[in-house]
Design a protein around this motif. Sequence first.
Motif, PDB file in Angstrom:
ATOM      1  N   ILE A   1     -60.443 -14.271 -22.004  1.00  9.90           N
ATOM      2  CA  ILE A   1     -60.324 -13.775 -20.226  1.00  9.90           C
ATOM      3  C   ILE A   1     -59.004 -14.584 -19.661  1.00  9.90           C
ATOM      4  O   ILE A   1     -58.466 -13.375 -19.046  1.00  9.90           O
ATOM      5  N   LEU A   2     -59.601 -15.694 -19.183  1.00 15.65           N
ATOM      6  CA  LEU A   2     -58.413 -16.508 -18.928  1.00 15.65           C
ATOM      7  C   LEU A   2     -57.056 -16.810 -19.510  1.00 15.65           C
ATOM      8  O   LEU A   2     -55.725 -16.540 -18.512  1.00 15.65           O
TER       9      LEU A   2
ATOM     10  N   MET B   1     -62.641 -17.952  -8.109  1.00 13.18           N
ATOM     11  CA  MET B   1     -63.920 -17.531  -9.008  1.00 13.18           C
ATOM     12  C   MET B   1     -64.690 -16.191  -9.049  1.00 13.18           C
ATOM     13  O   MET B   1     -64.816 -15.619  -8.596  1.00 13.18           O
ATOM     14  N   ALA B   2     -64.564 -16.257 -10.048  1.00 12.96           N
ATOM     15  CA  ALA B   2     -65.186 -14.284 -10.822  1.00 12.96           C
ATOM     16  C   ALA B   2     -66.187 -14.370 -10.336  1.00 12.96           C
ATOM     17  O   ALA B   2     -67.550 -15.032 -10.688  1.00 12.96           O
ATOM     18  N   LEU B   3     -66.959 -13.213 -10.101  1.00 11.73           N
ATOM     19  CA  LEU B   3     -68.118 -12.485 -10.055  1.00 11.73           C
ATOM     20  C   LEU B   3     -68.840 -14.013  -9.220  1.00 11.73           C
ATOM     21  O   LEU B   3     -69.648 -14.163  -8.731  1.00 11.73           O
ATOM     22  N   PRO B   4     -68.125 -13.938  -8.357  1.00 12.54           N
ATOM     23  CA  PRO B   4     -68.721 -15.073  -6.641  1.00 12.54           C
ATOM     24  C   PRO B   4     -70.201 -14.210  -6.335  1.00 12.54           C
ATOM     25  O   PRO B   4     -70.261 -13.215  -5.964  1.00 12.54           O
TER      26      PRO B   4
ATOM     27  N   PRO C   1     -72.893  -9.590 -21.161  1.00 13.59           N
ATOM     28  CA  PRO C   1     -73.744 -11.099 -21.430  1.00 13.59           C
ATOM     29  C   PRO C   1     -73.673 -12.181 -21.827  1.00 13.59           C
ATOM     30  O   PRO C   1     -73.823 -12.925 -21.374  1.00 13.59           O
ATOM     31  N   SER C   2     -72.926 -12.054 -22.505  1.00  9.70           N
ATOM     32  CA  SER C   2     -72.443 -13.435 -23.147  1.00  9.70           C
ATOM     33  C   SER C   2     -72.453 -14.501 -22.347  1.00  9.70           C
ATOM     34  O   SER C   2     -72.189 -15.584 -22.677  1.00  9.70           O
ATOM     35  N   ILE C   3     -71.577 -13.707 -21.442  1.00  7.52           N
ATOM     36  CA  ILE C   3     -71.164 -15.173 -20.460  1.00  7.52           C
ATOM     37  C   ILE C   3     -72.070 -14.893 -19.217  1.00  7.52           C
ATOM     38  O   ILE C   3     -72.643 -15.909 -18.849  1.00  7.52           O
TER      39      ILE C   3
ATOM     40  N   ASN D   1     -63.366  -8.807 -12.596  1.00  4.74           N
ATOM     41  CA  ASN D   1     -65.159  -9.502 -12.991  1.00  4.74           C
ATOM     42  C   ASN D   1     -65.697  -8.685 -13.928  1.00  4.74           C
ATOM     43  O   ASN D   1     -67.061  -9.108 -14.496  1.00  4.74           O
ATOM     44  N   ASP D   2     -65.629  -6.841 -14.475  1.00  2.15           N
ATOM     45  CA  ASP D   2     -66.059  -6.685 -15.452  1.00  2.15           C
ATOM     46  C   ASP D   2     -66.050  -7.485 -16.822  1.00  2.15           C
ATOM     47  O   ASP D   2     -67.133  -7.044 -17.227  1.00  2.15           O
TER      48      ASP D   2
END
Length: 106
Positions: free
Chosen positions: A81-82, A19-22, A59-61, A53-54
């Motif tokens: 992104i994926l 998971m990104a931004l965990p 912001p939209s996510i 993560n960047d």
Amino acid sequence: IINSLLAVSPQAHVFVQTMALPTTNQENYNAAIRTIAAQMGDNIHLLDLVNYNDLYAMPSIADGKRLGHYTPLGYQQMAMILSKVMSDYINAHMELFFKVGQIPYT
């Protein structure tokens, strides 16, 4: 799930992702995914979204999350992104994917 996929096609390539931004709670999940990828064999491929993560911090996510879900734009950006993450991985390990079309299945 992975074992079920491999029972049908033992040579299939299976991608798992962190998971990104965990958050603190999700770090345990990410650790488990990394362990699974390391222990289940050569055809299990880890997409470690933390390395991106960047991109996920846009912001939209990051700011568009409501009750655990994203806006349509946020989900679309996450899919893009994926796609990049998977493309980066395949390009970095191209030799593993030359014969994907020849993998037999039952």
